[in-house]
Design a protein around this motif. Structure first.
Motif, PDB file in Angstrom:
ATOM      1  N   SER A 307       9.085   6.556   2.496  1.00  0.00           N
ATOM      2  CA  SER A 307       8.869   5.189   2.184  1.00  0.00           C
ATOM      3  C   SER A 307       7.533   4.733   2.693  1.00  0.00           C
ATOM      4  CB  SER A 307      10.044   4.172   2.628  1.00  0.00           C
ATOM      5  OG  SER A 307      11.214   4.435   1.914  1.00  0.00           O
ATOM      6  N   PHE A 308       7.168   5.229   3.969  1.00  0.00           N
ATOM      7  CA  PHE A 308       6.090   4.883   4.671  1.00  0.00           C
ATOM      8  C   PHE A 308       4.997   5.249   3.900  1.00  0.00           C
ATOM      9  CE2 PHE A 308       2.741   5.307   8.126  1.00  0.00           C
ATOM     10  CZ  PHE A 308       2.500   3.939   8.423  1.00  0.00           C
ATOM     11  N   GLY A 311       4.472   3.790   0.856  1.00  0.00           N
ATOM     12  CA  GLY A 311       3.866   2.378   0.827  1.00  0.00           C
ATOM     13  C   GLY A 311       2.603   2.096   1.655  1.00  0.00           C
ATOM     14  N   ILE A 312       2.279   3.034   2.566  1.00  0.00           N
ATOM     15  CA  ILE A 312       0.846   3.025   3.180  1.00  0.00           C
ATOM     16  C   ILE A 312      -0.322   3.185   2.171  1.00  0.00           C
ATOM     17  CG2 ILE A 312       0.899   5.306   4.316  1.00  0.00           C
ATOM     18  CD1 ILE A 312      -0.223   1.924   5.930  1.00  0.00           C
ATOM     19  N   ALA A 314      -0.204   2.860  -0.934  1.00  0.00           N
ATOM     20  CA  ALA A 314      -0.163   1.971  -1.976  1.00  0.00           C
ATOM     21  C   ALA A 314      -0.930   0.673  -1.290  1.00  0.00           C
ATOM     22  CB  ALA A 314       1.040   1.387  -2.484  1.00  0.00           C
ATOM     23  N   THR A 315      -0.762   0.292  -0.021  1.00  0.00           N
ATOM     24  CA  THR A 315      -1.422  -0.876   0.674  1.00  0.00           C
ATOM     25  C   THR A 315      -2.819  -0.607   0.806  1.00  0.00           C
ATOM     26  OG1 THR A 315       0.643  -1.092   2.086  1.00  0.00           O
ATOM     27  CG2 THR A 315      -1.448  -2.199   2.884  1.00  0.00           C
ATOM     28  N   ILE A 387       3.575   5.327  -5.950  1.00  0.00           N
ATOM     29  CA  ILE A 387       2.209   4.754  -5.498  1.00  0.00           C
ATOM     30  C   ILE A 387       1.771   3.691  -6.262  1.00  0.00           C
ATOM     31  CG2 ILE A 387       0.098   5.209  -4.606  1.00  0.00           C
ATOM     32  CD1 ILE A 387       1.068   7.702  -3.105  1.00  0.00           C
ATOM     33  N   LEU A 390       3.734   0.769  -7.228  1.00  0.00           N
ATOM     34  CA  LEU A 390       3.666  -0.017  -6.085  1.00  0.00           C
ATOM     35  C   LEU A 390       2.225  -0.959  -6.078  1.00  0.00           C
ATOM     36  CD1 LEU A 390       5.502   1.209  -3.017  1.00  0.00           C
ATOM     37  CD2 LEU A 390       6.155  -0.791  -4.327  1.00  0.00           C
ATOM     38  N   SER A 394       0.380  -5.309  -6.741  1.00  0.00           N
ATOM     39  CA  SER A 394      -0.053  -5.872  -5.715  1.00  0.00           C
ATOM     40  C   SER A 394      -1.480  -6.025  -5.701  1.00  0.00           C
ATOM     41  CB  SER A 394       0.356  -4.926  -4.308  1.00  0.00           C
ATOM     42  OG  SER A 394       1.847  -4.752  -4.282  1.00  0.00           O
ATOM     43  N   SER A 448       1.792  -6.170   5.603  1.00  0.00           N
ATOM     44  CA  SER A 448       1.704  -5.004   4.341  1.00  0.00           C
ATOM     45  C   SER A 448       2.054  -3.629   5.198  1.00  0.00           C
ATOM     46  CB  SER A 448       0.449  -4.988   3.744  1.00  0.00           C
ATOM     47  OG  SER A 448       0.100  -6.302   3.139  1.00  0.00           O
ATOM     48  N   ILE A 449       1.395  -3.466   6.276  1.00  0.00           N
ATOM     49  CA  ILE A 449       1.568  -2.004   6.678  1.00  0.00           C
ATOM     50  C   ILE A 449       2.991  -1.847   7.389  1.00  0.00           C
ATOM     51  CG2 ILE A 449       0.819  -0.633   8.564  1.00  0.00           C
ATOM     52  CD1 ILE A 449      -1.949  -1.777   8.372  1.00  0.00           C
ATOM     53  N   SER A 452       5.690  -1.492   4.538  1.00  0.00           N
ATOM     54  CA  SER A 452       6.021  -0.046   4.190  1.00  0.00           C
ATOM     55  C   SER A 452       7.200   0.655   4.569  1.00  0.00           C
ATOM     56  CB  SER A 452       4.662   0.794   4.177  1.00  0.00           C
ATOM     57  OG  SER A 452       3.634  -0.069   3.852  1.00  0.00           O
TER      58      SER A 452
END
Length: 522
Positions: A307-308, A311-312, A314-315, A387, A390, A394, A448-449, A452
């Protein structure tokens, strides 16, 4: 700033307790507890066995405290150093091994059991056998209050691995009789498995308390464990469940401390635990009592790791693409570029997220040949579509807010004043408009970070990502109360940290904001 952070942390801790209290109230008082038997199959049992299983399951799921007479009688016998209590006529009461309870209501121990627990607020259930194959039931139960659960949760939240662990194990005396006392110490050492520095323990639960290896996140510790409760469907510690690596077992070669070598072993010997019942052959190989391990080297990441990473990345894409595009739309306001950008923003806002995630999956799978379902092994290409799914929505959100903040600043009075003073447009843009417009955007970076780590529910379900996103919905569906409470605490804690970090970052960015003067904002 220190004063502000301290006060904010204290208020946040109170909020955290309130959140967990409300979740416990919802889960244990307002939800139908019979739903737990969707997972714990009650239909396998009949008659008294069904009653016994039902109440023991209630206890396991945290609804009540349950005491069985058999346990009570065994403890009584141990305390009184006898094999069985006597009846008035000199006969013995049959103890738990026989799975029976005498029918005579005047049996002294049975009456003592009833009186002891009735006086402490317990309710007694006594059922005689329905047939020859059935068993007697005599149990005492009491509903657990939400406040008791709350205290147990927070008082046992952090578990430290101390040098007293070994001596407190059940069979430690047998270990001492066979191998001698375990030395109590924590010390620095060179890891014999890879030659790197580490911290080891003796008398602790784990042999390796801090160590390094080539497995993400590369730095590991067993000294402090976060106790978020058990996952009832598997009986495994919940925090361990979502932080341990997944995938196929990665077999390796291992050299025992005695010098012997074993090949194709999958166990992670960095996770060795004290085993009071260790066999002589294993004791000779490890040269201490640390042999037990239930963890293996695996070729995948943990749930939180998948997940991280998704998520990271994508962020990062959201900020490096969304912010410049938002600036461009603001600078090209009402022109063709701005209209195209707004069309994309409106599309993302108007279409349900599930629809465009499936649209991205369809285009990515059919047109570009990207994997749309998570395979057994982990390959780099499998990360692309999650990715993208997500990041793209955003990015639209980031474009919208950046554009709005920029336009608000561009039409401000101080900009007009700056122009009247003879400042160039470039100077006004760099020193005033851009800096002020980015302040609220900068505040959201920590959220946001850290967000993630929690995973994306819809995206991870669509692509079958083995991440954190599915945990809460799965736990609710399975009525896994411990996971629901533990995850709610984890998510609330991350939210608090992200808000505090966001405020600090905004104060560092905006000179008009400070946390001095007793910790208050200025």
């Amino acid at each position: 700033m220190a004063g502000y952070v301290l006060k904010r942390l204290l208020r946040s801790l109170v909020s955290l307790v309130v959140v967990v209290f409300i979740i416990m109230l919802l889960v244990f008082k307002l939800m139908n507890r019979e739903q737990i038997f969707k997972t714990a199959n009650l239909t396998r049992y009949t008659n008294n066995k069904k009653i016994e299983f039902k109440y023991k399951t209630y206890e396991e799921y945290g609804y009540m405290d349950v005491i069985e007479y058999q346990e009570y009688a065994s403890d009584w016998a141990k305390e009184n150093e006898t094999t069985a209590p006597e009846l008035p006529d000199g006969k013995k009461v049959k103890l738990p091994d026989n799975k029976t309870i005498a029918k005579d209501e005047d049996i002294e121990l049975v009456m003592k059991f009833k009186n002891d627990y009735t006086n402490n607020g317990y309710t007694i259930i006594r059922e005689l056998p329905k047939n020859n194959k059935d068993a007697n039931i005599l149990i005492a139960y009491k509903e657990r209050s939400v406040f008791a659960r709350l205290w147990d949760f927070f008082s046992g939240l952090f578990v430290f691995d101390t040098v007293n662990y070994a001596q407190n194990t059940e069979d430690y005396s047998n270990y001492v009789a066979k191998y001698g006392e375990v030395e109590k110490k924590i010390y620095f050492a060179t890891d014999p498995m890879n030659g790197l520095p580490c911290i080891m323990g003796s008398g602790t639960k784990h042999k390796y308390l801090f160590y390094f290896d080539n497995v993400f996140p590369f730095v590991h510790q067993n000294f402090l464990t976060l106790n978020l409760g058990k996952r009832y469907s598997s009986g495994k510690d919940f925090f361990e469940y979502f932080t341990e690596n997944q995938g196929e077992v990665d077999f390796r070669e291992y050299t025992y401390p005695d010098g012997s070598v074993v090949k194709d072993v999958g166990y992670d010997f960095h996770e060795r635990e004290f085993n009071p019942n260790i066999k002589q052959i294993d004791y000779d190989k490890f040269q201490d009592g640390y042999s037990r391990t239930n963890k293996s080297y695996r070729d995948g990441l943990s749930m939180i790791g998948y997940s991280f990473i998704i998520g990271i990345i994508a962020t990062i894409l959201v900020y490096i693409i969304g912010v410049p595009l938002g600036l461009l739309l603001a600078l090209k306001k009402d022109k063709i570029t701005d209209k195209i950008g707004n069309l994309y923003i409106i599309f993302i806002m108007a279409v349900p997220s599930l629809a465009y995630i499936y649209l991205f999956a369809l285009i990515g799978g059919q047109v570009f040949g990207l994997p749309t379902n998570w395979p057994t092994g982990t390959v780099p290409l499998v990360f692309i579509l999650p990715i993208v799914s997500l990041a793209l929505p955003s990015i639209a959100t980031m474009m919208k807010w950046t554009r709005r903040y920029m336009i608000d600043q561009m039409t401000s009075d101080y900009v007009k004043f700056a122009r009247s003073q003879g400042f160039s447009e470039g100077e006004i843009f760099r020193k005033h408009i851009l800096k002020n417009a980015l302040i609220p955007i900068v505040q959201g970076i920590p959220a946001s970070i850290i967000g993630s780590l929690t995973g994306a529910i819809i995206t991870e379900r669509v692509y079958n990502v083995p991440g954190m996103g599915k945990l809460l919905t799965t736990a609710i569906d399975e009525c896994d109360n411990g996971v629901i409470v533990g995850l709610s605490f984890f998510y609330a804690f991350l939210s608090i940290i992200s808000l505090i970090l966001g405020d600090i970052l905004m104060a560092k960015t905006d000179p008009r904001i400070s946390f001095s003067g007793g910790g208050g904002r200025r």
